[in-house]
Scaffold this motif. Structure first.
Motif, PDB file in Angstrom:
ATOM      1  N   VAL A 123       0.845  -1.192   0.000  1.00 29.98           N
ATOM      2  CA  VAL A 123       0.000   0.000   0.000  1.00 29.98           C
ATOM      3  C   VAL A 123       0.879   1.241   0.000  1.00 29.98           C
ATOM      4  CG1 VAL A 123      -1.717   1.297   1.305  1.00 29.98           C
ATOM      5  CG2 VAL A 123      -1.913  -1.176   1.129  1.00 29.98           C
ATOM      6  N   ARG A 124       1.934   1.231   0.810  1.00 33.28           N
ATOM      7  CA  ARG A 124       2.851   2.373   0.827  1.00 33.28           C
ATOM      8  C   ARG A 124       3.529   2.561  -0.520  1.00 33.28           C
ATOM      9  NH1 ARG A 124       5.272   0.110   5.425  1.00 33.28           N
ATOM     10  NH2 ARG A 124       3.659   0.137   6.983  1.00 33.28           N
ATOM     11  N   LYS A 125       3.913   1.463  -1.163  1.00 34.96           N
ATOM     12  CA  LYS A 125       4.544   1.564  -2.479  1.00 34.96           C
ATOM     13  C   LYS A 125       3.563   2.123  -3.503  1.00 34.96           C
ATOM     14  CE  LYS A 125       8.654   0.210  -1.703  1.00 34.96           C
ATOM     15  NZ  LYS A 125       9.772   1.128  -1.887  1.00 34.96           N
ATOM     16  N   LEU A 126       2.313   1.717  -3.424  1.00 37.67           N
ATOM     17  CA  LEU A 126       1.290   2.231  -4.331  1.00 37.67           C
ATOM     18  C   LEU A 126       1.095   3.729  -4.114  1.00 37.67           C
ATOM     19  CD1 LEU A 126      -0.796   1.531  -6.502  1.00 37.67           C
ATOM     20  CD2 LEU A 126      -2.408   1.055  -4.676  1.00 37.67           C
ATOM     21  N   ILE A 127       1.085   4.163  -2.865  1.00 42.96           N
ATOM     22  CA  ILE A 127       0.950   5.583  -2.563  1.00 42.96           C
ATOM     23  C   ILE A 127       2.143   6.358  -3.108  1.00 42.96           C
ATOM     24  CG2 ILE A 127       0.947   7.268  -0.675  1.00 42.96           C
ATOM     25  CD1 ILE A 127      -0.765   5.219   0.897  1.00 42.96           C
ATOM     26  N   GLU A 128       3.345   5.818  -2.924  1.00 40.65           N
ATOM     27  CA  GLU A 128       4.540   6.485  -3.439  1.00 40.65           C
ATOM     28  C   GLU A 128       4.484   6.597  -4.960  1.00 40.65           C
ATOM     29  OE1 GLU A 128       7.856   4.269  -2.000  1.00 40.65           O
ATOM     30  OE2 GLU A 128       7.524   4.864   0.077  1.00 40.65           O
TER      31      GLU A 128
END
Length: 176
Positions: A123-128
């Motif tokens: 999820v963090r990678k998608l946000i980044e």
């Protein structure tokens, strides 16, 4: 409240089919299946079977597959090597959240606001990735605005209303 949120997250998460994932990544369905096999332990929690045994993906699975493609393309690695890199990254991230990082890992999950729906590394990678895309389009809009200003500066002035000089003189002579 958190159980309702968990149910909502669980129901809305699995909406991507293998065709959607293939078009998003720009690869074939066979390529998606190969990547699923390479990341089988990591993706199992993010995959489900739907009607007619259709494979359904959640956003986390898509983010993991996007990260795999990013590593493969940017570093020039084979699929197996890129899968190993992604596995190592996820293991390091899980180590931070599960206790090796202590309170810091748990507070990061709460601070991100992803603790309720089981947010994790993907999820963090998608946000980044979405933030990078937003920044790209913002820069593109600023460049286009600058080009428009430059073209406006170089543009010819608007034509004046009325008759040409020779027409005015002719009519003055004719009517006088």
């Amino acid at each position: 409240m958190s159980t309702k949120l968990g149910v909502i997250c669980g129901n809305l998460a699995y909406v991507l089919t293998i065709e959607n994932v293939a078009t998003t990544l720009g690869i074939t369905e066979r390529g998606v299946r190969l990547r699923i096999d390479l990341l089988s332990g990591l993706l199992d929690a993010h995959l489900r079977r739907g009607p007619k045994n259709q494979l359904l993906f959640d956003d986390s699975a898509l983010a993991i597959l996007k990260r795999l493609e990013e590593v493969r393309r940017l570093d020039g690695l084979s699929l197996r090597q890129a899968a190993q890199v992604v596995r190592e990254e996820m293991e390091r991230q899980r180590g931070k959240v599960s206790g090796e990082g202590g309170r810091i890992g748990a507070s990061e999950s709460v601070k991100d606001g992803t603790g309720e729906c089981g947010g994790d590394w993907s999820v963090r990678k998608l946000i980044e990735e979405l933030e990078r895309e937003r920044d790209y389009w913002r820069e593109m809009a600023l460049k286009l605005q600058e080009q428009v200003r430059e073209l406006e500066r170089l543009a010819l002035p608007a034509p004046r209303e009325g008759r040409p000089w020779w027409g005015r003189r002719f009519f003055r002579w004719f009517w006088s």
